[in-house]
Design a protein around this motif. Structure first.
Motif, PDB file in Angstrom:
ATOM      1  N   GLN A 121       7.225   7.780   0.132  1.00 20.44           N
ATOM      2  CA  GLN A 121       7.956   7.074  -0.570  1.00 20.44           C
ATOM      3  C   GLN A 121       8.899   7.690  -1.190  1.00 20.44           C
ATOM      4  O   GLN A 121       9.359   7.510  -2.672  1.00 20.44           O
ATOM      5  CB  GLN A 121       6.928   6.163  -1.539  1.00 20.44           C
ATOM      6  CG  GLN A 121       5.722   5.500  -0.972  1.00 20.44           C
ATOM      7  CD  GLN A 121       6.252   4.640   0.258  1.00 20.44           C
ATOM      8  OE1 GLN A 121       7.393   4.118   0.172  1.00 20.44           O
ATOM      9  NE2 GLN A 121       5.414   4.265   1.191  1.00 20.44           N
ATOM     10  N   LYS A 122       9.316   8.854  -1.065  1.00 15.66           N
ATOM     11  CA  LYS A 122      10.214   9.635  -1.734  1.00 15.66           C
ATOM     12  C   LYS A 122      11.087  10.672  -0.606  1.00 15.66           C
ATOM     13  O   LYS A 122      10.384  10.983   0.297  1.00 15.66           O
ATOM     14  CB  LYS A 122       9.287  10.543  -2.861  1.00 15.66           C
ATOM     15  CG  LYS A 122       8.501  11.424  -2.403  1.00 15.66           C
ATOM     16  CD  LYS A 122       7.553  11.983  -3.647  1.00 15.66           C
ATOM     17  CE  LYS A 122       6.481  12.802  -3.021  1.00 15.66           C
ATOM     18  NZ  LYS A 122       5.354  13.303  -4.060  1.00 15.66           N
ATOM     19  N   THR A 179      13.592   8.233  -4.897  1.00 12.82           N
ATOM     20  CA  THR A 179      12.251   8.134  -4.995  1.00 12.82           C
ATOM     21  C   THR A 179      11.857   6.474  -5.151  1.00 12.82           C
ATOM     22  O   THR A 179      12.732   5.672  -5.836  1.00 12.82           O
ATOM     23  CB  THR A 179      11.513   8.800  -6.246  1.00 12.82           C
ATOM     24  OG1 THR A 179      11.909  10.141  -6.412  1.00 12.82           O
ATOM     25  CG2 THR A 179      10.099   8.356  -6.110  1.00 12.82           C
ATOM     26  N   ASN A 180      10.858   5.894  -4.171  1.00 12.48           N
ATOM     27  CA  ASN A 180      10.757   4.690  -4.399  1.00 12.48           C
ATOM     28  C   ASN A 180      10.024   4.352  -5.430  1.00 12.48           C
ATOM     29  O   ASN A 180       9.533   4.983  -6.255  1.00 12.48           O
ATOM     30  CB  ASN A 180       9.966   4.266  -3.136  1.00 12.48           C
ATOM     31  CG  ASN A 180      10.654   3.930  -1.642  1.00 12.48           C
ATOM     32  OD1 ASN A 180      11.937   3.951  -1.848  1.00 12.48           O
ATOM     33  ND2 ASN A 180       9.960   4.160  -0.730  1.00 12.48           N
ATOM     34  N   ASP A 181      10.487   3.056  -6.067  1.00 10.85           N
ATOM     35  CA  ASP A 181      10.119   2.725  -7.431  1.00 10.85           C
ATOM     36  C   ASP A 181       8.981   1.342  -7.618  1.00 10.85           C
ATOM     37  O   ASP A 181       8.008   1.257  -8.091  1.00 10.85           O
ATOM     38  CB  ASP A 181      11.463   2.323  -8.696  1.00 10.85           C
ATOM     39  CG  ASP A 181      12.517   1.703  -7.885  1.00 10.85           C
ATOM     40  OD1 ASP A 181      12.088   1.162  -6.907  1.00 10.85           O
ATOM     41  OD2 ASP A 181      13.508   1.960  -8.291  1.00 10.85           O
ATOM     42  N   TYR A 182       9.752   0.293  -6.911  1.00  7.91           N
ATOM     43  CA  TYR A 182       8.941  -0.942  -6.972  1.00  7.91           C
ATOM     44  C   TYR A 182       9.228  -1.852  -5.676  1.00  7.91           C
ATOM     45  O   TYR A 182      10.246  -1.409  -5.068  1.00  7.91           O
ATOM     46  CB  TYR A 182       9.183  -1.587  -7.976  1.00  7.91           C
ATOM     47  CG  TYR A 182      10.589  -2.045  -8.235  1.00  7.91           C
ATOM     48  CD1 TYR A 182      10.958  -3.238  -7.553  1.00  7.91           C
ATOM     49  CD2 TYR A 182      11.495  -1.419  -8.662  1.00  7.91           C
ATOM     50  CE1 TYR A 182      12.471  -3.893  -7.531  1.00  7.91           C
ATOM     51  CE2 TYR A 182      12.861  -1.922  -8.837  1.00  7.91           C
ATOM     52  CZ  TYR A 182      13.403  -3.007  -8.070  1.00  7.91           C
ATOM     53  OH  TYR A 182      14.535  -3.502  -8.210  1.00  7.91           O
ATOM     54  N   TYR A 186      10.436  -1.368  -0.462  1.00  9.46           N
ATOM     55  CA  TYR A 186      10.289  -0.698  -1.713  1.00  9.46           C
ATOM     56  C   TYR A 186      11.905  -0.779  -2.117  1.00  9.46           C
ATOM     57  O   TYR A 186      12.941  -0.431  -1.189  1.00  9.46           O
ATOM     58  CB  TYR A 186       9.955   0.422  -2.065  1.00  9.46           C
ATOM     59  CG  TYR A 186       8.367   0.622  -2.268  1.00  9.46           C
ATOM     60  CD1 TYR A 186       7.781   0.217  -3.336  1.00  9.46           C
ATOM     61  CD2 TYR A 186       7.512   0.874  -1.148  1.00  9.46           C
ATOM     62  CE1 TYR A 186       6.471   0.335  -3.653  1.00  9.46           C
ATOM     63  CE2 TYR A 186       6.078   1.197  -1.470  1.00  9.46           C
ATOM     64  CZ  TYR A 186       5.686   0.600  -2.513  1.00  9.46           C
ATOM     65  OH  TYR A 186       4.229   0.726  -2.800  1.00  9.46           O
ATOM     66  N   TYR A 187      12.391  -0.564  -3.335  1.00  7.52           N
ATOM     67  CA  TYR A 187      13.602  -0.369  -3.807  1.00  7.52           C
ATOM     68  C   TYR A 187      13.642   1.258  -4.356  1.00  7.52           C
ATOM     69  O   TYR A 187      12.398   1.681  -4.436  1.00  7.52           O
ATOM     70  CB  TYR A 187      14.180  -1.072  -4.829  1.00  7.52           C
ATOM     71  CG  TYR A 187      14.905  -2.285  -4.555  1.00  7.52           C
ATOM     72  CD1 TYR A 187      16.358  -2.638  -4.399  1.00  7.52           C
ATOM     73  CD2 TYR A 187      14.171  -3.317  -3.989  1.00  7.52           C
ATOM     74  CE1 TYR A 187      17.098  -3.622  -3.909  1.00  7.52           C
ATOM     75  CE2 TYR A 187      14.829  -4.593  -3.364  1.00  7.52           C
ATOM     76  CZ  TYR A 187      16.293  -4.594  -3.383  1.00  7.52           C
ATOM     77  OH  TYR A 187      17.018  -5.806  -2.977  1.00  7.52           O
ATOM     78  N   SER A 188      14.693   1.914  -4.283  1.00  6.78           N
ATOM     79  CA  SER A 188      14.641   3.300  -4.836  1.00  6.78           C
ATOM     80  C   SER A 188      15.377   3.573  -5.980  1.00  6.78           C
ATOM     81  O   SER A 188      16.594   3.030  -6.344  1.00  6.78           O
ATOM     82  CB  SER A 188      15.070   4.417  -3.587  1.00  6.78           C
ATOM     83  OG  SER A 188      14.466   3.910  -2.392  1.00  6.78           O
ATOM     84  N   GLN A 189      14.771   4.392  -6.568  1.00  4.70           N
ATOM     85  CA  GLN A 189      15.619   5.102  -7.860  1.00  4.70           C
ATOM     86  C   GLN A 189      16.488   6.401  -7.723  1.00  4.70           C
ATOM     87  O   GLN A 189      16.048   7.193  -7.075  1.00  4.70           O
ATOM     88  CB  GLN A 189      14.837   5.251  -9.114  1.00  4.70           C
ATOM     89  CG  GLN A 189      15.351   5.262 -10.413  1.00  4.70           C
ATOM     90  CD  GLN A 189      15.571   3.725 -10.857  1.00  4.70           C
ATOM     91  OE1 GLN A 189      16.574   3.720 -11.545  1.00  4.70           O
ATOM     92  NE2 GLN A 189      15.097   2.775 -10.381  1.00  4.70           N
ATOM     93  N   SER A 244       0.786  -1.238   0.016  1.00 10.91           N
ATOM     94  CA  SER A 244      -0.017   0.009   0.092  1.00 10.91           C
ATOM     95  C   SER A 244       0.926   1.257   0.174  1.00 10.91           C
ATOM     96  O   SER A 244       1.759   1.477   1.025  1.00 10.91           O
ATOM     97  CB  SER A 244      -0.984   0.120   1.327  1.00 10.91           C
ATOM     98  OG  SER A 244      -1.472   1.309   1.422  1.00 10.91           O
ATOM     99  N   ALA A 245       0.749   2.036  -0.999  1.00 10.14           N
ATOM    100  CA  ALA A 245       1.435   3.383  -1.147  1.00 10.14           C
ATOM    101  C   ALA A 245       1.209   4.244   0.052  1.00 10.14           C
ATOM    102  O   ALA A 245       2.038   5.139   0.278  1.00 10.14           O
ATOM    103  CB  ALA A 245       1.105   4.043  -2.522  1.00 10.14           C
ATOM    104  N   ALA A 246       0.037   4.008   0.713  1.00  7.90           N
ATOM    105  CA  ALA A 246      -0.267   5.030   1.982  1.00  7.90           C
ATOM    106  C   ALA A 246       0.332   4.601   3.011  1.00  7.90           C
ATOM    107  O   ALA A 246       0.732   5.685   4.123  1.00  7.90           O
ATOM    108  CB  ALA A 246      -1.962   4.912   1.910  1.00  7.90           C
ATOM    109  N   VAL A 247       0.937   3.391   3.248  1.00  6.68           N
ATOM    110  CA  VAL A 247       1.757   3.060   4.459  1.00  6.68           C
ATOM    111  C   VAL A 247       2.922   2.583   4.260  1.00  6.68           C
ATOM    112  O   VAL A 247       3.734   2.301   4.988  1.00  6.68           O
ATOM    113  CB  VAL A 247       0.871   1.851   5.147  1.00  6.68           C
ATOM    114  CG1 VAL A 247      -0.342   2.340   5.875  1.00  6.68           C
ATOM    115  CG2 VAL A 247       0.694   0.818   4.228  1.00  6.68           C
ATOM    116  N   LEU A 248       2.744   2.630   3.222  1.00  7.71           N
ATOM    117  CA  LEU A 248       4.075   2.777   2.838  1.00  7.71           C
ATOM    118  C   LEU A 248       5.327   3.658   3.512  1.00  7.71           C
ATOM    119  O   LEU A 248       5.014   4.699   3.323  1.00  7.71           O
ATOM    120  CB  LEU A 248       4.167   2.355   1.487  1.00  7.71           C
ATOM    121  CG  LEU A 248       4.023   1.051   0.743  1.00  7.71           C
ATOM    122  CD1 LEU A 248       4.850   1.004  -0.345  1.00  7.71           C
ATOM    123  CD2 LEU A 248       4.102   0.074   1.520  1.00  7.71           C
TER     124      LEU A 248
END
Length: 372
Positions: free
Chosen positions: A142-143, A150-153, A283-286, A3-7
């Motif tokens: 996420q960023k 920035t988190n990507d996937y 998440y991984y990050s770009q 979930s991008a919200a909790v994430l």
């Protein structure tokens, strides 16, 4: 669903890069551009990147989160050559390459890092701030506020198992201690260097009364697993899986799910389970190298990755892209790919930056001793 919200320091050679792409809009150089607006349009950014003609990437195995197809799609769309070096490198190797190749044409332009390494790299001022067109759709958690990463996937820590070699596959971390798994359990790398292995130890900590603030129980678990003879110090890779050298692999669910497809019909019956006693997602990050030799191509790469096309390509590799919740709502997510994602119960929580820093420091200090 998330979930991008909790994430090894790499060799240094080559000459200093030249500015092949010229200036962006209003005289802003590509290496100083913080958004596509500095180029005037995505088309102008693409033109500047095409003038550079190439993009240097590192640590992107073609079977990791569908990166093989992502690279092909980017090359085909923009006619830019992607130089992919050392696909099996770790996050720490990426940081080392940025430092050792500063000012050189062979330096990586972009990085795909475990979140702990993204944060530490930003703290060392290694990354260029850049906010993609989809920036406002990416949750604040996420960023980096300045756009340095920035988190990507992402995905969940999972247990992959070759049912053709293992009569009863483990479903939990507790199962891994059973004597029938002697000499069979592996991680995808060293957790002091690898984001995936780092996640595996964090998940083991959660499964053994640890917490985001206390990764020690995870280190102790692997020490116990090593003492019992179950854990083997062999890095799990597609090659070791296919050969049966690592019949049980603790890794991201998208990698294990990909193995199931990759080795179907090759004598490997790969099963995937997200352990219920240690649910950990990450998440991984770009990030863009601040000294990228191809700065316009680096920024175009990020724009591609955070487009619906790029996000769906990650999804096609069983990874859960950061924009997936919004794409699910607006109908741009690949529904067939979403349906194939490994099933997970519950909603994950995520460690805070200070907890990640502490966990990384603890691993650096205690991992080798625990496994000696």
């Amino acid at each position: 669903m998330l979930s991008a919200a909790v994430l090894t320091t790499l060799s240094a050679c080559g000459a200093a890069p030249d500015q092949k792409s010229g200036g962006a809009k209003n005289g802003v150089q590509p290496g100083a551009a913080t958004s596509v607006a500095d180029f005037g349009s995505l088309e102008a950014l693409a033109a500047a990147a095409q003038k550079e003609g190439e993009l240097n990437v590192i640590a992107l195995p073609p079977d990791w989160a569908n990166y093989g197809e992502i690279i092909k799609a980017f090359e085909a769309k923009y006619k830019i050559k992607v130089n992919s070096e050392n696909p099996d490198a770790s996050s720490s190797d990426e940081i080392a390459a940025v430092k050792s190749r500063k000012g050189q044409k062979r330096a990586p332009d972009v990085l795909d890092l475990g979140i702990a390494f993204a944060r530490s790299g930003a703290a060392e001022n290694l990354f260029a701030p850049y906010k993609v067109t989809a920036w406002d759709k990416i949750p604040a958690a996420q960023k980096d506020a300045d756009g340095r990463w920035t988190n990507d996937y992402g995905g969940y820590v999972s247990i992959g198992c070759d049912a053709a070699r293992i009569p009863a596959c483990p479903q939990t971390f507790a199962d891994l201690l059973k004597p029938e798994y002697k000499g069979k359990v592996a991680l995808n790398g060293n957790p002091t260097k690898s984001g995936s292995a780092f996640g595996g130890v964090y998940a083991a900590a959660l499964a053994n009364k640890g917490s985001f603030a206390d990764i020690q129980p995870g280190i102790d678990f692997f020490g116990q697993l090593k003492k019992s003879g179950n854990f083997i110090p062999v890095e799990s890779t597609p090659a070791t899986v296919e050969k049966g050298e690592t019949p049980i692999s603790i890794d991201w669910d998208y990698l294990n799910a990909g193995y199931a497809d990759q080795f179907k019909g090759k004598g490997v019956d790969w099963k995937v389970a997200v352990p219920t006693d240690g649910v950990y997602a990450q998440y991984y990050s770009q990030a863009i190298n601040k000294e990228a030799p191809n700065p316009a191509a680096a920024r175009l790469w990020l724009e591609f990755l955070y487009s619906a096309e790029g996000q769906n390509l990650w999804l096609g590799g069983y990874a859960r892209p950061v924009l997936l919740p919004g794409m699910t709502q607006d109908g741009t997510a690949d529904k067939a790919a979403v349906a194939k994602l490994p099933q997970v119960q519950g909603t994950p929580a995520f460690p805070a930056s200070e907890e990640l820093d502490k966990a990384k420091a603890t691993l650096a200090e205690k991992w080798d001793k625990a496994l000696s």
